[in-house]
Design an enzyme around this catalytic site. Sequence first.
Site, PDB file in Angstrom:
ATOM      1  N   SER A   1      54.377  65.179  41.057  1.00 21.68           N
ATOM      2  CA  SER A   1      54.461  66.017  39.870  1.00 21.68           C
ATOM      3  C   SER A   1      55.206  65.277  38.755  1.00 21.68           C
ATOM      4  CB  SER A   1      55.114  67.353  40.219  1.00 21.68           C
ATOM      5  OG  SER A   1      54.917  68.300  39.202  1.00 21.68           O
TER       6      SER A   1
ATOM      7  N   ASP B   1      44.781  72.825  40.492  1.00 19.84           N
ATOM      8  CA  ASP B   1      46.183  72.729  40.076  1.00 19.84           C
ATOM      9  C   ASP B   1      46.376  73.416  38.725  1.00 19.84           C
ATOM     10  OD1 ASP B   1      48.801  71.835  39.278  1.00 19.84           O
ATOM     11  OD2 ASP B   1      48.595  70.138  40.645  1.00 19.84           O
TER      12      ASP B   1
ATOM     13  N   HIS C   1      48.954  73.300  42.951  1.00 21.01           N
ATOM     14  CA  HIS C   1      50.074  72.367  42.900  1.00 21.01           C
ATOM     15  C   HIS C   1      50.805  72.347  44.249  1.00 21.01           C
ATOM     16  CE1 HIS C   1      52.250  69.834  40.134  1.00 21.01           C
ATOM     17  NE2 HIS C   1      53.409  70.403  40.399  1.00 21.01           N
TER      18      HIS C   1
END
Length: 326
Positions: A130, A229, A261
């Site tokens: 991320s 995501d 995610h």
Amino acid sequence: MVDITIHEGITYAERETGEMKLDLYVPESETPPLVVYIHGGGWIAETRANIPDPERYAAEWDCAIASVSYRLQAVPARADIEEMHDPANPTPRGTFPDHFVDVKAGIRWLRANADAYGYDAERIAAWGSSAGGHLALLAGVVDDVTDLGEAFTDEVEKTVVPEEAGTVQAVISWYGVADLTLTDDAEGIIPVLMGGPQSEHPNRYAQASPVTHVTSQSPPTLLLHGREDEVVDVEHSRRFFDTMDDAGVNAIRYELHDLNHVWAETVEDIASERVAMDLLVADPNHAQSVYEATHVEKGQSPDPLLADLPPAGPETIRQFLDRTIK
């Protein structure tokens, strides 16, 4: 199982806001390569403990693993991001590009101290998730913090073993941010990170984007991303992969169908990266698509980054590391 020596809380830099630390996991084998892990948390949350089972994977991959803290973003009193901020988090804070400066400092420190801890200083991969994926990609395509760009020149200073190289030889990105120019938001974490909206700081957005810095000399990269995501759109990994391909650099991209995610099924299910690898291992047959960019010089044979395209998971990373830093 290979024995692992654990070194916790090593200080690699002194900043005005506090000590920057890392944890190091070294297998008892002859000079293993090193993987530098950079945690996620939207640049403002979490700690270096936000890593999938480093002791286990240091043993399974026969690689030293370092989980590096970096200065988190100082958070203004704004409702749209304040819920992510944990006042109890002891990690020092700063403003971008402090995050990147620290990651590069950690890499240089680890390279300088390789002999003392028993790993190979010349075989280093960056792995991030991320926001950490953004920093890992940036560490891969920007050799030196001073190369980040003129928009940040006055904010970059090398104070930690500046004579050492901060380069890495391979990059792994899990759902990482690759192109900040994809957002036009006036609110949220990215305008805070960049000091305002893109309309006011176009150069900062471009120069902080890993995709901007890809060249033919960039290191091979493994990208894994969920198609659904909702936090970091899969377009980030697609755009980075295409740019690597256009530059003639080997890359491989996994897209996991129907996953959000951190490999969650819905945004409400998003959990810590500590369990992210477990989610992949629990369902290795989850629908996924794999895209390869393998470039061959005239007269040479193809050398793909993965031997047999295993399902996304620890075996994928092991094979990638075997081909790039072992």
